[in-house]
Design a protein around this motif. Structure first.
Motif, PDB file in Angstrom:
ATOM      1  N   GLN A  67       0.864  -1.268  -0.094  1.00 63.64           N
ATOM      2  CA  GLN A  67       0.131  -0.018  -0.068  1.00 63.64           C
ATOM      3  C   GLN A  67       0.914   1.381  -0.043  1.00 63.64           C
ATOM      4  N   ILE A  68       0.607   2.166  -0.831  1.00 60.84           N
ATOM      5  CA  ILE A  68       1.192   3.236  -1.082  1.00 60.84           C
ATOM      6  C   ILE A  68       0.403   4.411  -0.170  1.00 60.84           C
ATOM      7  N   PRO A  69       1.174   5.256   0.611  1.00 65.62           N
ATOM      8  CA  PRO A  69       0.306   6.201   1.323  1.00 65.62           C
ATOM      9  C   PRO A  69      -0.176   7.352   0.398  1.00 65.62           C
ATOM     10  N   ASP A  70      -1.424   7.585   0.623  1.00 72.39           N
ATOM     11  CA  ASP A  70      -1.774   8.899  -0.241  1.00 72.39           C
ATOM     12  C   ASP A  70      -1.484  10.191   0.677  1.00 72.39           C
ATOM     13  N   VAL A  71      -1.265  10.060   1.814  1.00 69.56           N
ATOM     14  CA  VAL A  71      -1.001  11.364   2.780  1.00 69.56           C
ATOM     15  C   VAL A  71      -0.071  10.894   3.934  1.00 69.56           C
ATOM     16  N   VAL A  72       0.732  12.021   4.240  1.00 64.25           N
ATOM     17  CA  VAL A  72       1.925  11.728   5.158  1.00 64.25           C
ATOM     18  C   VAL A  72       1.697  12.706   6.194  1.00 64.25           C
ATOM     19  N   VAL A  73       1.913  12.216   7.337  1.00 66.50           N
ATOM     20  CA  VAL A  73       1.750  12.953   8.558  1.00 66.50           C
ATOM     21  C   VAL A  73       3.179  13.113   9.258  1.00 66.50           C
ATOM     22  N   THR A  74       3.724  14.384   9.564  1.00 66.45           N
ATOM     23  CA  THR A  74       5.095  14.330  10.378  1.00 66.45           C
ATOM     24  C   THR A  74       4.757  15.320  11.490  1.00 66.45           C
ATOM     25  N   ILE A  99       2.328  10.208  -5.898  1.00 67.99           N
ATOM     26  CA  ILE A  99       1.188   9.557  -6.358  1.00 67.99           C
ATOM     27  C   ILE A  99       0.319  10.752  -6.835  1.00 67.99           C
ATOM     28  N   VAL A 100       0.899  12.109  -6.903  1.00 70.88           N
ATOM     29  CA  VAL A 100       0.116  13.443  -7.348  1.00 70.88           C
ATOM     30  C   VAL A 100       0.460  13.509  -8.909  1.00 70.88           C
ATOM     31  N   PRO A 101      -0.482  13.107  -9.692  1.00 68.69           N
ATOM     32  CA  PRO A 101      -0.150  13.244 -11.227  1.00 68.69           C
ATOM     33  C   PRO A 101      -0.211  14.742 -11.509  1.00 68.69           C
ATOM     34  N   LYS A 102       0.879  15.177 -12.372  1.00 69.49           N
ATOM     35  CA  LYS A 102       0.896  16.476 -12.787  1.00 69.49           C
ATOM     36  C   LYS A 102       0.650  16.596 -14.401  1.00 69.49           C
ATOM     37  N   THR A 131     -12.266   8.556   2.343  1.00 69.63           N
ATOM     38  CA  THR A 131     -11.502   7.777   3.307  1.00 69.63           C
ATOM     39  C   THR A 131     -11.424   6.229   3.085  1.00 69.63           C
ATOM     40  N   THR A 132     -12.157   5.769   1.848  1.00 68.17           N
ATOM     41  CA  THR A 132     -11.961   4.276   1.703  1.00 68.17           C
ATOM     42  C   THR A 132     -10.826   4.272   0.601  1.00 68.17           C
ATOM     43  N   ASN A 133     -10.157   3.054   1.002  1.00 70.23           N
ATOM     44  CA  ASN A 133      -8.792   2.783   0.164  1.00 70.23           C
ATOM     45  C   ASN A 133      -7.910   3.874   0.191  1.00 70.23           C
ATOM     46  N   LYS A 134      -7.859   4.736   1.212  1.00 75.04           N
ATOM     47  CA  LYS A 134      -6.839   5.926   1.251  1.00 75.04           C
ATOM     48  C   LYS A 134      -5.961   5.568   2.524  1.00 75.04           C
ATOM     49  N   TYR A 135      -4.675   5.828   2.264  1.00 77.71           N
ATOM     50  CA  TYR A 135      -4.089   5.630   3.350  1.00 77.71           C
ATOM     51  C   TYR A 135      -3.009   6.682   3.992  1.00 77.71           C
ATOM     52  N   LEU A 136      -2.944   6.552   5.135  1.00 81.35           N
ATOM     53  CA  LEU A 136      -2.140   7.875   6.140  1.00 81.35           C
ATOM     54  C   LEU A 136      -0.823   7.224   6.618  1.00 81.35           C
ATOM     55  N   LEU A 137       0.383   7.696   6.224  1.00 77.35           N
ATOM     56  CA  LEU A 137       1.321   7.106   6.789  1.00 77.35           C
ATOM     57  C   LEU A 137       1.941   8.042   8.020  1.00 77.35           C
ATOM     58  N   THR A 138       2.037   7.658   9.098  1.00 77.73           N
ATOM     59  CA  THR A 138       2.356   8.397  10.501  1.00 77.73           C
ATOM     60  C   THR A 138       3.467   7.583  11.106  1.00 77.73           C
ATOM     61  N   PHE A 191      -1.989   3.358   8.048  1.00 79.31           N
ATOM     62  CA  PHE A 191      -3.210   3.093   8.487  1.00 79.31           C
ATOM     63  C   PHE A 191      -4.115   3.595   7.325  1.00 79.31           C
ATOM     64  N   GLU A 192      -5.092   2.957   7.229  1.00 79.78           N
ATOM     65  CA  GLU A 192      -6.371   3.336   6.293  1.00 79.78           C
ATOM     66  C   GLU A 192      -7.152   4.424   6.917  1.00 79.78           C
TER      67      GLU A 192
END
Length: 486
Positions: free
Chosen positions: A281-288, A302-305, A394-401, A406-407
């Motif tokens: 799973q590739i994270p969609d959002v990253v929190v630091t 994963i953001v297409p330009k 929030t479905t099938n979107k992942y947050l990297l903490t 986590f989904e």
């Protein structure tokens, strides 16, 4: 019957194609979005991907709070609007270039434990069998045996069934071949069971463990005692240690050491090669965390330009009604709407993720025990979206903490009232139950009623049957099965 003609006025709700596309893009996972973008690039000649874009270093981005960052991203996206009509000599590069909604380089490392084991069990076994000096008939038998393995590595077909399959396969290559004997099947099976991982090809648990014990060096401490225990499989599985002591003839120290040796073996040797592995799973959002503040940003990888192709765009003429010109105008409009839809998707995703992180700061700091009750309605009201929209985003979107991947749906949980009048998340209760069981005395494990009483001392009123339900969801056995007498 009399026929008549009349007018009727009625209100109805319909979705425009642009809105339908926006809703569909919103619920796509990162992998599905990548596939959708690739499909659109192939279908629409006016849509193109920007291969290189100037990177903005993280150090150059000012530190902001979660709320301020979301507002900044929203303003950037609103500023990048796409006008309906433009003169021919307009610089399309400046207007139709997609602006990324993420900070360019999130600081996270690719974790080694996120990579799945490649290859299947059957492929692994066939590769080893090719290295053995087997005859043509033995190779056919080996292929049939490997084909009969289940995901655990056990042989799910009987030897007679393997014999029939091998005979039929052999006759396809040599119609005059002799009948295969059952003893030949058994010989090849012995070869298979001693390949890596040892124990593959067993028909049940006891045989699998016995094969692994037989492969250990004879001087291995307590090897013979462990083999003796396998003769009392029903008592061993039931954890009935008192009867094991009486019937096996072993003393307490021998029994304890033999059980410890058995627990080092692999009960299901094929599981590590399970073909139905979880996808990476590739994270969609990253929190630091930076300087005591939690920062939320989209994963730029994963953001297409995207942008509208300036060459084809400059070929469009306003007054030209030819089919070629109409074709270009139609695809320009579709490209423009597609870019808008992706921007809206990212803006909504970042807004919802930021709101979730703002609510679940205690989880980021304390772990699952710090999870607070949260439902879709809470987020929907705060970000002014419908609950169904929050559910889609929030479905099938992942947050990297810092605590893992986590989904986004993981952060929603029901609540349980406390004796002090507050509320606690069901996720936090599960974490507390897991912690209590991890710290219990294995000789006197906590019953569900005892766990309920301990939680009640912390002001958490949970019924015993609820404790049992939460414990089972954590795959933790009952206290009688966790009890260790020696």
């Amino acid at each position: 019957m009399k026929l008549s003609l009349g007018l009727k006025v009625a209100n109805s709700l319909s979705l425009t194609p642009q809105l339908q596309q926006a809703i569909r893009l919103l619920q796509l996972s990162s992998l599905e979005l990548e596939q959708e973008v690739q499909e659109q690039l192939e279908l629409n000649p006016l849509l193109e991907k920007i291969e290189e874009q100037q990177q903005v270093p993280l150090d150059a981005v000012p530190q902001t709070t979660l709320e301020a960052e979301t507002q900044i991203v929203s303003e950037q996206l609103n500023a990048d609007h796409l006008p309906n009509d433009l003169p021919v000599d307009t610089q399309w590069d400046d207007i139709y270039t997609h602006q990324s909604t993420a900070l360019e380089r999130p600081e996270y490392e690719e974790r080694e434990d996120n990579h799945s084991v490649t290859g299947s069990l059957k492929q692994h076994m066939l590769q080893q069998l090719q290295l053995l000096n087997l005859s043509s008939i033995e190779k056919i038998i080996a292929y049939c045996l490997v084909d009969a393995l289940d995901e655990r590595g056990y042989l799910e077909a009987s030897l007679d069934e393997v014999l029939v399959s091998a005979q039929q396969l052999l006759l396809q290559y040599d119609p005059e071949a002799e009948q295969i004997e059952l003893d030949e099947i058994k010989v090849v099976l012995k070869h298979l069971q001693r390949l890596e991982p040892v124990g593959v090809g067993a028909t049940h648990l006891t045989e699998c463990l016995k094969i692994q014990l037989d492969m250990l060096p004879i001087p291995t401490p307590y090897r013979d005692e462990a083999l003796r225990l396998l003769g009392f499989e029903h008592l061993f599985i039931a954890n009935d240690l008192n009867k094991l002591l009486k019937q096996s003839g072993l003393n307490a120290e021998q029994l304890k050491s033999a059980i410890r040796l058995l627990k080092t073996l692999a009960p299901y040797p094929g599981r590590q090669f399970n073909a139905q592995q979880d996808e990476y799973q590739i994270p969609d959002v990253v929190v630091t965390q930076k300087q005591g503040r939690w920062q939320v940003q989209l994963n730029p990888d994963i953001v297409p330009k995207l942008r509208v192709n300036p060459y084809y765009a400059n070929m469009i003429r306003r007054a030209d009604q030819s089919s070629d010109n109409q074709y270009l105008r139609q695809h320009m409009l579709e490209a423009k709407n597609f870019i808008k839809g992706i921007d809206e998707r990212h803006k909504t995703l970042l807004k919802v993720a930021s709101c979730i992180v703002a609510h679940q700061r205690r989880f980021l700091e304390l772990g699952p025990e710090g999870m607070i009750p949260l439902v879709l309605r809470d987020i929907a009201e705060e970000v002014s979206l419908h609950e169904s929209t929050v559910s889609r985003v929030t479905t099938n979107k992942y947050l990297l903490t810092p605590r893992g991947l986590f989904e986004l749906k993981y952060f929603f949980s029901s609540h349980v009232a406390t004796s002090s009048g507050g509320e606690i998340s069901s996720t936090a209760i599960r974490a507390k139950i897991k912690k209590l069981i991890a710290e219990e005395n294995p000789r006197k494990p906590l019953s569900d009623n005892a766990i309920a009483n301990l939680l009640q001392q912390d002001g958490i009123d949970v019924a015993r049957r609820t404790i049992a339900k939460y414990r089972e969801s954590l795959h933790i056995p009952a206290s009688s099965d966790r009890k260790v007498l020696i």
